[in-house]
Scaffold this motif. Structure first.
Motif, PDB file in Angstrom:
ATOM      1  N   MET A   1       0.843  -1.198   0.000  1.00 33.32           N
ATOM      2  CA  MET A   1       0.000   0.000   0.000  1.00 33.32           C
ATOM      3  C   MET A   1       0.881   1.253   0.000  1.00 33.32           C
ATOM      4  O   MET A   1       1.773   1.397   0.830  1.00 33.32           O
ATOM      5  N   ILE A   2       0.644   2.145  -0.968  1.00 33.08           N
ATOM      6  CA  ILE A   2       1.375   3.401  -1.046  1.00 33.08           C
ATOM      7  C   ILE A   2       0.670   4.430  -0.160  1.00 33.08           C
ATOM      8  O   ILE A   2      -0.507   4.719  -0.366  1.00 33.08           O
ATOM      9  N   GLU A   3       1.363   4.940   0.817  1.00 32.72           N
ATOM     10  CA  GLU A   3       0.762   5.937   1.706  1.00 32.72           C
ATOM     11  C   GLU A   3       1.237   7.331   1.312  1.00 32.72           C
ATOM     12  O   GLU A   3       2.424   7.562   1.093  1.00 32.72           O
ATOM     13  N   THR A   4       0.294   8.245   1.235  1.00 30.61           N
ATOM     14  CA  THR A   4       0.594   9.651   0.985  1.00 30.61           C
ATOM     15  C   THR A   4       0.398  10.424   2.285  1.00 30.61           C
ATOM     16  O   THR A   4      -0.391  10.031   3.149  1.00 30.61           O
ATOM     17  N   TYR A   5       1.103  11.539   2.398  1.00 26.58           N
ATOM     18  CA  TYR A   5       1.139  12.273   3.664  1.00 26.58           C
ATOM     19  C   TYR A   5       0.792  13.745   3.454  1.00 26.58           C
ATOM     20  O   TYR A   5       1.003  14.308   2.382  1.00 26.58           O
ATOM     21  N   PRO A 119       5.818   8.455  -2.291  1.00 24.71           N
ATOM     22  CA  PRO A 119       6.373   7.439  -3.181  1.00 24.71           C
ATOM     23  C   PRO A 119       5.569   7.341  -4.469  1.00 24.71           C
ATOM     24  O   PRO A 119       4.374   7.652  -4.508  1.00 24.71           O
ATOM     25  N   ALA A 120       6.216   6.897  -5.532  1.00 24.69           N
ATOM     26  CA  ALA A 120       5.534   6.691  -6.802  1.00 24.69           C
ATOM     27  C   ALA A 120       4.598   5.490  -6.706  1.00 24.69           C
ATOM     28  O   ALA A 120       4.646   4.714  -5.739  1.00 24.69           O
ATOM     29  N   LEU A 121       3.755   5.301  -7.711  1.00 21.98           N
ATOM     30  CA  LEU A 121       2.790   4.206  -7.679  1.00 21.98           C
ATOM     31  C   LEU A 121       3.459   2.839  -7.628  1.00 21.98           C
ATOM     32  O   LEU A 121       2.869   1.877  -7.128  1.00 21.98           O
ATOM     33  N   ASP A 122       4.685   2.745  -8.142  1.00 22.52           N
ATOM     34  CA  ASP A 122       5.386   1.461  -8.083  1.00 22.52           C
ATOM     35  C   ASP A 122       6.117   1.262  -6.764  1.00 22.52           C
ATOM     36  O   ASP A 122       6.811   0.255  -6.574  1.00 22.52           O
ATOM     37  N   GLY A 123       5.960   2.217  -5.832  1.00 23.77           N
ATOM     38  CA  GLY A 123       6.555   2.077  -4.504  1.00 23.77           C
ATOM     39  C   GLY A 123       7.933   2.668  -4.362  1.00 23.77           C
ATOM     40  O   GLY A 123       8.439   2.793  -3.244  1.00 23.77           O
ATOM     41  N   SER A 158      -0.427  10.270   7.597  1.00 19.95           N
ATOM     42  CA  SER A 158      -0.795   9.747   6.279  1.00 19.95           C
ATOM     43  C   SER A 158      -2.305   9.812   6.086  1.00 19.95           C
ATOM     44  O   SER A 158      -3.089   9.735   7.043  1.00 19.95           O
ATOM     45  N   HIS A 159      -2.704   9.966   4.838  1.00 20.00           N
ATOM     46  CA  HIS A 159      -4.130   9.927   4.524  1.00 20.00           C
ATOM     47  C   HIS A 159      -4.717   8.566   4.888  1.00 20.00           C
ATOM     48  O   HIS A 159      -5.886   8.474   5.297  1.00 20.00           O
ATOM     49  N   THR A 214       3.222   4.362   9.660  1.00 20.57           N
ATOM     50  CA  THR A 214       2.407   3.896   8.545  1.00 20.57           C
ATOM     51  C   THR A 214       1.160   3.186   9.064  1.00 20.57           C
ATOM     52  O   THR A 214       1.193   2.496  10.082  1.00 20.57           O
ATOM     53  N   ALA A 215       0.076   3.357   8.327  1.00 24.92           N
ATOM     54  CA  ALA A 215      -1.174   2.692   8.685  1.00 24.92           C
ATOM     55  C   ALA A 215      -1.120   1.203   8.386  1.00 24.92           C
ATOM     56  O   ALA A 215      -1.982   0.447   8.843  1.00 24.92           O
ATOM     57  N   SER A 216      -0.127   0.749   7.631  1.00 20.40           N
ATOM     58  CA  SER A 216       0.017  -0.677   7.320  1.00 20.40           C
ATOM     59  C   SER A 216       0.788  -1.426   8.408  1.00 20.40           C
ATOM     60  O   SER A 216       0.900  -2.651   8.333  1.00 20.40           O
ATOM     61  N   ASN A 217       1.295  -0.703   9.399  1.00 14.35           N
ATOM     62  CA  ASN A 217       2.026  -1.326  10.505  1.00 14.35           C
ATOM     63  C   ASN A 217       1.082  -1.474  11.700  1.00 14.35           C
ATOM     64  O   ASN A 217       0.710  -0.480  12.322  1.00 14.35           O
ATOM     65  N   PRO A 218       0.678  -2.692  12.064  1.00 15.13           N
ATOM     66  CA  PRO A 218      -0.271  -2.877  13.163  1.00 15.13           C
ATOM     67  C   PRO A 218       0.223  -2.298  14.484  1.00 15.13           C
ATOM     68  O   PRO A 218      -0.585  -1.809  15.285  1.00 15.13           O
ATOM     69  N   GLU A 219       1.539  -2.344  14.727  1.00 12.39           N
ATOM     70  CA  GLU A 219       2.061  -1.787  15.971  1.00 12.39           C
ATOM     71  C   GLU A 219       1.881  -0.274  16.010  1.00 12.39           C
ATOM     72  O   GLU A 219       1.578   0.295  17.065  1.00 12.39           O
ATOM     73  N   HIS A 220       2.081   0.385  14.885  1.00 13.91           N
ATOM     74  CA  HIS A 220       1.878   1.832  14.832  1.00 13.91           C
ATOM     75  C   HIS A 220       0.412   2.180  15.079  1.00 13.91           C
ATOM     76  O   HIS A 220       0.096   3.114  15.829  1.00 13.91           O
ATOM     77  N   VAL A 221      -0.484   1.445  14.443  1.00 14.31           N
ATOM     78  CA  VAL A 221      -1.913   1.717  14.604  1.00 14.31           C
ATOM     79  C   VAL A 221      -2.346   1.471  16.047  1.00 14.31           C
ATOM     80  O   VAL A 221      -3.129   2.247  16.611  1.00 14.31           O
ATOM     81  N   ALA A 222      -1.832   0.397  16.657  1.00 14.39           N
ATOM     82  CA  ALA A 222      -2.184   0.109  18.045  1.00 14.39           C
ATOM     83  C   ALA A 222      -1.672   1.199  18.981  1.00 14.39           C
ATOM     84  O   ALA A 222      -2.370   1.605  19.925  1.00 14.39           O
TER      85      ALA A 222
END
Length: 242
Positions: A1-5, A119-123, A158-159, A214-222
């Motif tokens: 997942m590409i995260e924008t900020y 990051p670009a769409l390709d990461g 991040s959005h 990042t929202a893709s990191n469960p530890e960060h979200v927790a």
């Protein structure tokens, strides 16, 4: 997942003149020029990229005051002034801003928002996103907005993380780097690795993680959710929006 900020500062009714908005903007841009090279040069929008690259924004008080005067809402005085710009970088590597300030309508919020390189769409990441999307740079950006505009709160995150916050949103959000004015309440002690810093005599800056959040990191979200609970108990987030 590409995260924008993005980063934004928000405050309520505040009637201000073009001169006062120019003074505050000068303070912010002067501070930003020391945060990262990406924030040291700004351009006005143009009909083409070539035209815009030849339209620099002068960030002294007098020049900014003139921009705010030209950006006055032509129909409703209470809607204040609006100016925007970008830093001339290409595609996803660019940073841009919008200032919509001096408003004293109860239906609108004064805002200072920055869209950041991503990051670009390709990461793959270019040097701008690698440089800007750090705790150090975003802390400097949020601090500059807080000192200049004295908002009720400000955030850089991040959005994708914002999208995880359920409706109805509270009055004030939380994220990777967040600022709360003392006017909205005192920030309580928060768990490690959260870093807390005072911003002059105005408020408190929070940095959830030293690495990129990042929202893709469960530890960060927790961690963000634990912080949310503590902030909510302290009354810092305010009641849900109607």
């Amino acid at each position: 997942m590409i995260e924008t900020y993005y980063a934004g500062a928000y405050w309520g009714v505040r009637k201000e003149s073009p001169e006062e908005c120019g003074r505050r903007a000068e303070v912010m841009f002067n501070a930003l020029s020391t945060v990262a090279p990406d924030f040291s040069r700004w351009l006005k929008s143009g009909r083409s990229r070539k035209e815009a690259l030849n339209r620099p924004i002068e960030t002294d008080r007098a020049s900014l005051t003139k921009m705010f005067r030209r950006g006055k809402d032509r129909l409703f005085d209470e809607l204040g002034f609006r100016i925007d710009g970008w830093n001339g970088a290409s595609d996803d590597e660019a940073s841009s801003f919008l200032l919509s300030v001096g408003m004293y309508s109860e239906r609108n919020t004064n805002v200072c928002v920055f869209w950041l390189p991503s990051p670009a769409l390709d990461g793959r990441e270019g040097p701008n996103s690698q440089r800007v999307l750090t705790a150090e740079v975003l802390s400097g950006l949020v601090r500059a907005m807080a000192v200049a505009w004295e908002p009720e709160w400000a955030i850089a995150t991040s959005h994708s993380h914002r999208a995880l916050i359920p409706e109805p949103h509270p009055e004030r959000l939380w994220g990777w780097v967040t600022y709360y004015s003392d006017r909205v309440g005192r920030v309580p002690p928060l768990p490690a690795p959260v870093r807390m810093e005072r911003v002059e005599d105005k408020g408190t800056l929070l940095v959830l993680t030293p690495e990129r959040f990042t929202a893709s990191n469960p530890e960060h979200v927790a961690l963000a959710d634990r912080v949310r609970v503590l902030l909510d108990r302290a009354g810092v987030l305010g009641p849900p929006s109607p």
